[in-house]
Design a protein around this motif. Structure first.
Motif, PDB file in Angstrom:
ATOM      1  N   PHE A 161       0.803  -1.226   0.000  1.00 59.58           N
ATOM      2  CA  PHE A 161       0.000   0.000   0.000  1.00 59.58           C
ATOM      3  C   PHE A 161       0.839   1.280   0.000  1.00 59.58           C
ATOM      4  O   PHE A 161       0.297   2.375  -0.130  1.00 59.58           O
ATOM      5  CB  PHE A 161      -0.955   0.013   1.197  1.00 59.58           C
ATOM      6  N   ALA A 162       2.146   1.137   0.155  1.00 59.90           N
ATOM      7  CA  ALA A 162       3.021   2.324   0.143  1.00 59.90           C
ATOM      8  C   ALA A 162       2.984   3.032  -1.205  1.00 59.90           C
ATOM      9  O   ALA A 162       3.307   4.217  -1.302  1.00 59.90           O
ATOM     10  CB  ALA A 162       4.455   1.924   0.488  1.00 59.90           C
ATOM     11  N   ASN A 163       2.596   2.309  -2.262  1.00 60.27           N
ATOM     12  CA  ASN A 163       2.562   2.896  -3.607  1.00 60.27           C
ATOM     13  C   ASN A 163       1.314   3.749  -3.854  1.00 60.27           C
ATOM     14  O   ASN A 163       1.230   4.448  -4.860  1.00 60.27           O
ATOM     15  CB  ASN A 163       2.642   1.793  -4.671  1.00 60.27           C
ATOM     16  N   LEU A 164       0.318   3.667  -2.934  1.00 56.61           N
ATOM     17  CA  LEU A 164      -0.891   4.490  -3.081  1.00 56.61           C
ATOM     18  C   LEU A 164      -0.600   5.931  -2.658  1.00 56.61           C
ATOM     19  O   LEU A 164       0.479   6.234  -2.155  1.00 56.61           O
ATOM     20  CB  LEU A 164      -2.021   3.901  -2.230  1.00 56.61           C
ATOM     21  N   THR A 165      -1.580   6.795  -2.812  1.00 57.52           N
ATOM     22  CA  THR A 165      -1.392   8.192  -2.408  1.00 57.52           C
ATOM     23  C   THR A 165      -1.184   8.273  -0.901  1.00 57.52           C
ATOM     24  O   THR A 165      -1.585   7.372  -0.153  1.00 57.52           O
ATOM     25  CB  THR A 165      -2.623   9.038  -2.783  1.00 57.52           C
ATOM     26  N   LEU A 166      -0.592   9.355  -0.448  1.00 56.63           N
ATOM     27  CA  LEU A 166      -0.289   9.519   0.977  1.00 56.63           C
ATOM     28  C   LEU A 166      -1.549   9.391   1.830  1.00 56.63           C
ATOM     29  O   LEU A 166      -1.546   8.719   2.862  1.00 56.63           O
ATOM     30  CB  LEU A 166       0.373  10.886   1.213  1.00 56.63           C
TER      31      LEU A 166
END
Length: 486
Positions: A161-166
């Motif tokens: 999920f680190a690749n999703l938006t902040l």
């Protein structure tokens, strides 16, 4: 000639496994928060002090939850207490996933913490009361495997999920735990109640029905029921479970119960006083201090920590009933002492190195010592801690005794998680791990002098073991009845 061990009953295994699945959800929340904190700090612009509060508040609330869980489980039963833990944790996960600001996020973390306290207390107790003496260590270790699986899934979730938006990434990390909480709450209703809890209520026919399912032989079921009846006093059945429990446990304990309480609370104190939460929760910070820089590498390094934890705690569950609690603890803590001292030395060397210098060997050795620490911790102290405290107390005092033990566990967990950044700022990262190494030495001495062996003994025999006042037990393969000094 080695006596053949009775086989593991599949139904008993299924009951313990399903009851232990709530530990996966707790482990997930612990593991995922280590990475989520990086993004939460970035979005809300909070200081290290607020990060420490967010990390540790779950354990303070879990302390409250575990103290309540003992009495609740005596009234509602072990099974419905697990359901209640699922509901509370689900509400906490929904709040954290929503998290429009720091205050709501903190409220969700607190709510989830209460559920964690219930889960940590009840899962090992349910497993211990469902299992037979010869495989109690294995089945009572399943909650710890669940925690390890959850922590690893949390670390993997960080990477995914680190690749999703902040704004979306960390909310997905935290909120998704609500789904398995709901499913488990429904699934646990199909499991039977603990036969020992049913017996304390005078419901012997129901207890016998459950025992026939979790035992392979009719004779074994009848013998276990006889043992349970012998272990129960008449007044334990006639009076409510809470009647006199705290007086017998704390105010006027017998010498045996006092030793049990010291053993149960003490082993939970040392589980976290040796610094495991610092490694699990602040792994990215430690690896950054050792020399890793990019977020992806930091998160991948913590996945390695989670994988190591899972592998060795799984190994432990298969050997705990063969080697014994005491030997496994002494071996485990010995390795932890060396690993912590080695990590402290490497971090100290890095901290005193001149600016700009790259000490590749120190970085590599730091990673190795972190993984070694996880290996030794999870092969012994971690699983045995939970098995031991769930099996040593008499039936009437078991829930309350386990509650106090878990409360100490959560208190120490909160203490370490809420103070580690401040501690490392005051005495350096290396100094903090030298301190943890010293605590591990005290833990080894505590186990050696105060914890008797309990392998292969029925729950009803524990009072006899602790009445002796001796520190070890001869583990005879045919008759494990003679108590002596090790």
């Amino acid at each position: 000639e080695v006596e053949a061990q009775p086989k593991l009953n599949k139904y008993a295994f299924a009951c313990a496994a399903v009851g232990s699945m709530i530990s996966i959800i707790f482990g997930y929340d612990t593991g995922v928060m280590s990475g989520a904190m990086i993004f939460i700090k970035e979005e809300f612009m909070i200081k290290d002090g607020n990060v420490e509060i967010l990390a540790g508040i779950l354990n303070l609330c879990a302390l409250f939850g575990s103290l309540c869980a003992g009495r609740v489980s005596d009234y509602l039963g072990r099974r419905y207490t697990i359901v209640l833990a699922c509901v509370i944790f689900m509400l906490g996960s929904i709040l954290m996933g929503y998290g429009p600001n720091y205050a709501v996020l903190l409220a969700g973390r607190c709510t989830a913490g209460v559920g964690v306290g219930f889960a940590l207390m009840i899962a090992p107790v349910y497993a211990a009361e469902i299992s037979a003496a010869h495989n109690r260590g294995f089945l009572s270790s399943l909650p710890e495997i669940g925690i390890s699986v959850g922590i690893l899934l949390g670390y993997v979730s960080n990477v995914v999920f680190a690749n999703l938006t902040l704004k979306l990434g960390w909310r997905m990390m935290l909120g998704i735990a609500a789904v398995p909480s709901f499913l488990l709450g429904v699934g646990i209703l199909k499991m039977p109640e603990s036969p020992r809890w049913l017996a304390t209520k005078g419901r012997f026919e129901e207890a016998e029905e459950v025992l026939y399912k979790i035992c392979d032989e009719k004779e074994e079921a009848e013998q276990r029921l006889r043992d349970i009846k012998i272990g129960l006093r008449v007044e334990d059945i006639d009076n409510p479970p809470a009647a006199g429990v705290w007086k017998e446990l704390i105010l006027r304990p017998t010498p045996a119960v006092r030793r049990m309480l010291i053993a149960g609370i003490g082993i939970h104190f040392f589980e976290h006083a040796t610094g495991v939460e610092a490694v699990i929760l602040y792994g990215p910070r430690i690896f950054r201090e050792a020399g890793l820089r990019t977020k992806r590498r930091l998160l991948l390094a913590t996945v390695g920590v989670g994988l190591t934890k899972l592998v060795f705690i799984t190994i432990s569950t298969f050997i705990i009933d063969k080697i014994g609690r005491r030997k496994l603890l002494l071996f485990s803590i010995s390795g932890m002492i060396l690993s912590l001292a080695g990590l402290a030395t490497c971090l100290t060397v890095i901290e005193h190195a001149s600016a700009g210098s790259k000490l590749a060997w120190a970085l590599v050795m730091s990673l190795i010592f972190v993984y070694c620490f996880q290996m030794f911790f999870n092969i012994g102290l971690c699983p045995v801690c939970w098995v031991y405290s769930s099996e040593i107390f008499p039936q009437k005092l078991r829930a309350a005794g386990a509650s106090l033990s878990v409360a100490m566990n959560r208190l120490m967990n909160a203490t370490v998680s809420m103070s580690f950044l401040s501690l490392s700022a005051a005495i350096t990262f290396g100094g903090a791990f030298y301190l943890f190494s010293g605590m591990a030495v005290l833990a080894w001495l505590f186990v050696y002098f105060l914890l008797p062996e309990t392998r292969g003994r029925s729950l009803e025999e524990m009072e006899e073991i602790f009445s002796s006042g001796q520190c070890g037990i001869r583990d005879d393969k045919k008759k494990r009845t003679q108590v002596e000094f090790v």
